[in-house]
Design a protein around this motif. Structure first.
Motif, short mmCIF file in Angstrom:
data_model
loop_
_atom_site.label_atom_id
_atom_site.label_comp_id
_atom_site.label_asym_id
_atom_site.label_seq_id
_atom_site.Cartn_x
_atom_site.Cartn_y
_atom_site.Cartn_z
N PRO A 130 -0.07 -5.03 -15.43
CA PRO A 130 -0.42 -5.54 -13.78
C PRO A 130 0.52 -4.91 -12.74
N PHE A 131 0.06 -4.71 -11.69
CA PHE A 131 1.01 -4.42 -10.53
C PHE A 131 1.21 -5.70 -9.79
N GLU A 132 2.47 -6.22 -9.92
CA GLU A 132 2.83 -7.36 -8.99
C GLU A 132 2.70 -7.11 -7.46
N MET A 133 2.79 -7.85 -6.76
CA MET A 133 2.86 -7.89 -5.35
C MET A 133 3.89 -7.52 -4.80
N ASP A 134 5.10 -8.21 -5.48
CA ASP A 134 6.48 -7.83 -4.99
C ASP A 134 6.83 -6.31 -5.42
N GLU A 135 6.21 -5.78 -6.43
CA GLU A 135 6.71 -4.70 -7.04
C GLU A 135 5.85 -3.63 -5.92
N LYS A 139 8.10 -0.88 -4.17
CA LYS A 139 7.89 0.59 -4.82
C LYS A 139 6.69 1.24 -4.23
N LEU A 140 5.68 0.89 -3.66
CA LEU A 140 4.81 1.34 -3.09
C LEU A 140 4.37 1.22 -1.47
N PRO A 141 5.18 1.30 -0.88
CA PRO A 141 5.22 1.07 0.74
C PRO A 141 4.35 2.04 1.21
N ASN A 142 4.35 3.09 0.88
CA ASN A 142 3.10 4.05 1.42
C ASN A 142 1.82 3.52 1.04
N TYR A 143 1.47 2.98 -0.07
CA TYR A 143 0.36 2.66 -0.57
C TYR A 143 -0.13 1.32 0.30
N LEU A 144 0.53 0.52 0.77
CA LEU A 144 0.54 -0.75 1.64
C LEU A 144 -0.02 -0.37 2.96
N LYS A 145 0.68 0.85 3.45
CA LYS A 145 0.59 1.09 4.58
C LYS A 145 -0.60 1.69 5.15
N VAL A 370 7.88 3.65 -15.80
CA VAL A 370 7.13 2.98 -14.93
C VAL A 370 7.55 3.20 -13.42
N ASP A 371 8.87 3.15 -13.51
CA ASP A 371 9.69 3.56 -12.05
C ASP A 371 9.30 4.84 -11.73
N ARG A 372 9.46 5.76 -12.50
CA ARG A 372 8.91 7.23 -12.18
C ARG A 372 7.52 7.42 -11.96
N LEU A 377 3.50 8.02 -7.54
CA LEU A 377 2.21 7.51 -6.74
C LEU A 377 2.60 7.22 -5.35
N ASN A 378 3.76 6.78 -4.95
CA ASN A 378 4.10 6.44 -3.60
C ASN A 378 4.19 7.76 -2.80
N TRP A 379 4.78 8.78 -3.52
CA TRP A 379 4.64 10.16 -2.82
C TRP A 379 3.23 10.68 -2.70
N ALA A 380 2.43 10.54 -3.68
CA ALA A 380 1.18 11.12 -3.70
C ALA A 380 0.30 10.63 -2.54
N ILE A 381 0.55 9.46 -2.06
CA ILE A 381 -0.08 8.74 -0.94
C ILE A 381 0.40 8.91 0.29
N SER A 382 1.73 9.81 0.29
CA SER A 382 2.43 9.86 1.73
C SER A 382 1.65 11.05 2.36
N ASP A 383 2.02 11.54 3.48
CA ASP A 383 1.58 12.53 4.10
C ASP A 383 1.75 13.68 3.58
N GLU A 384 2.86 14.03 2.94
CA GLU A 384 3.00 15.17 2.19
C GLU A 384 2.15 15.30 0.87
#
Length: 543
Positions: A130-135, A139-145, A370-372, A377-384
């Motif tokens: 599971p992807f926990e909400m705190d995680e 770890k995925l701030p670009n995704y939530l944005k 997991v961290d990698r 994934l956080n980069w992939a959903i960024s502008d770049e």
């Protein structure tokens, strides 16, 4: 994806990363150039010194000849990651991956998971992490944005599992409305025909074209999940969502009434009578339920198929038939009108905020992996990342013109079928890119989807036009398993009898024949399915 598009069209859309969906708030780029620069600086300081190999299972439409695996190079350069991928056809992928999981050899990463495949089984069996909400927040701030608070609340409630946790990351759709009717304008003009406004006009108009040209007016295959996908194009004419074969239930957008399983009720009878007329008048291809995409593409290339409710650009439709019909001219229906049997309530396809296409991670893999993956994934959903997955690598697949990325002439695009696809450069083979987890880069829709953006302005504001509502259900794990078993049987009965009604083996207007269907549906557990779905709907919407 859609079920009603043809394999060739879908391949183009997915490999080019043509996405569908809803864009409301927060559609600005999700990260700034400084973010990626910081990530690269961190990488150079040793964060990714250790190479990690991760096993990946990918569901693909067609095998692509990889000229230069740019994605593999990018993963290595940015994240010191190596994806060891096994590719399976979409029809085989769920079964193959389930077998791998059951023997303990399941993939560590799935770029493109879907609930209507085996994902729910995998969640229930504990195969997925599971992807926990705190995680996600950390770890995925670009995704939530990319989501507004309202959107994320709806998405989370709609995609969480029965234990309240999220096991895959749903993607955000970017265009609220993008599906409308197109037609062979050259033939309609030649025979002085107007695009039909009602089901009866549809029968009359298509019969005229068939009689004058000898062409089959509507050509589309079913698929492995249900042969009825071929005719789901016509659901909206009778007030049903076109995705009802996936949803099974829906909420009426006008009355807000919940319908638990309407395709085994009197509510669907008029639709079946219409489809029976389409078939018996020769307006549908005879073997729509069993035809392969290759067979339907061949018929289309011969000039058959004159109407379509589709997301494809008219120029793409023309390209399919240009050889057989040099004067072919496809066009969107003016003002995007939809045929309907009820002038007081026309259903159009309103995309939900999200789709069930997103990455998942295997339970039990190391935290280091997991961290990698989360960094990736956080980069992939960024502008770049969006730019990279939408257009590829600058100088190889695209160039910048006046600040706008532009595909090179050698590349296939949504308006140019010929050329190399992004998949030929190893990009988006498994659906992680557009059409999957990642949104299109900000210029993509403005460049290729202007008409669809116009649809999103025009269609929702038309009088008596309504977008269907996908219901949110909340099922316990036990009820989910029970419902899955019941619906497997019930859906089989539905498909069997619907095909008999459409192909004239039974008459949907005959009460005795209709009773045979309802009796068979009752024996297959219709009442229990309705109760389980209704209780789950009430629970989700009263909590």
């Amino acid at each position: 994806m859609k079920r009603k598009s043809f394999t060739f069209a879908l391949t183009l859309i997915l490999s080019l990363s043509l996405v569908v969906g809803c864009a409301k708030n927060n559609d600005a780029p999700s990260t700034s150039p400084s973010t990626s620069s910081t990530a690269e600086a961190t990488a150079s300081n040793g964060k990714y010194d250790k190479e990690l190999t991760i096993t990946v299972s990918r569901a693909i439409l067609d095998t692509s000849n990889v000229i230069d695996d740019l994605e593999a190079k990018m993963l290595k350069e940015k994240f010191n990651l190596v994806f060891k991928a096994e590719d399976y056809s979409r029809n085989d992928w769920p079964t193959k991956t389930t077998l791998l999981f059951s023997t303990g050899d399941g993939p560590e990463f799935i770029p493109y998971s879907r609930d209507q495949w085996k994902s729910i089984e995998w969640m229930s069996a504990g195969y997925l992490r599971p992807f926990e909400m705190d995680e996600i927040k950390e770890k995925l701030p670009n995704y939530l944005k990319i989501w507004s608070d309202e959107e994320w609340d709806t998405v989370f409630k709609s995609t969480r599992f029965s234990d309240g946790k999220l096991y895959f990351l749903p993607n955000k759709r970017t265009i609220p409305v993008q599906n409308a009717w197109q037609y062979r304008k050259d033939l309609f003009d030649k025979y002085e025909l107007e695009f039909p406004k009602t089901p009866d006009e549809m029968i009359e108009t298509l019969t005229t074209i068939k009689d004058k040209t000898g062409l089959i007016p509507f050509v589309s295959p079913g698929n492995s999940s249900s042969p009825l996908w071929a005719v789901s194009t016509f659901f909206q004419m009778f007030g049903f969502p076109d995705l009802l074969l996936t949803w099974n239930s829906y909420v009426d957008p006008m009355t807000k009434q919940f319908y638990a399983y309407p395709l085994a009720s009197d509510q669907s009878r008029d639709l079946l009578i219409f489809l029976n007329k389409m078939y018996t008048n020769g307006l549908l291809m005879k073997d729509f339920a069993t035809a392969t995409s290759d067979q339907t593409n061949k018929l289309i290339a011969q000039g058959n198929h004159v109407i379509a409710q589709t997301i494809n650009d008219p120029s793409f439709m023309e390209g399919q038939q240009k050889t057989a019909a040099p004067d072919v001219k496809w066009a969107w229906v003016e003002n995007f009108d939809h045929p309907t049997n009820d002038p007081n309530k026309t259903i159009y396809k309103k995309e939900s905020y999200y789709s069930f296409w997103g990455p998942a991670i295997k339970q039990g893999i190391s935290q280091e992996k997991v961290d990698r993956l989360l960094d990736y994934l956080n980069w992939a959903i960024s502008d770049e990342g969006q730019l990279w997955y939408t257009y590829g690598k600058e100088g190889v697949t695209y160039e910048m013109k006046e600040g706008t990325p532009t595909f090179l002439p050698t590349m296939s695009t949504p308006t140019q079928a010929e050329g190399n696809k992004l998949a030929n450069y190893g990009i988006n083979i498994g659906g992680i890119g557009l059409g999957g987890f990642i949104r299109p880069y900000k210029d993509f829709d403005q460049t290729f989807n202007k008409t669809k953006l116009e649809m999103s302005e025009v269609i929702p504001t038309k009088p008596n036009y309504y977008g269907p509502i996908e219901p949110i259900l909340q099922l316990s794990d036990a009820d989910r398993k029970k419902l899955l078993g019941l619906e497997t049987t019930l859906n089989g009965v539905r498909d069997e009898y619907w095909l008999k009604f459409i192909t004239d083996a039974l008459d949907p207007s005959n009460d005795a024949d209709w009773k045979k269907f309802m009796d068979a549906a009752d024996k297959a557990g219709l009442a229990e399915v309705v109760k389980l779905r209704t209780d789950a709907y009430n629970k989700a919407n009263n909590s």
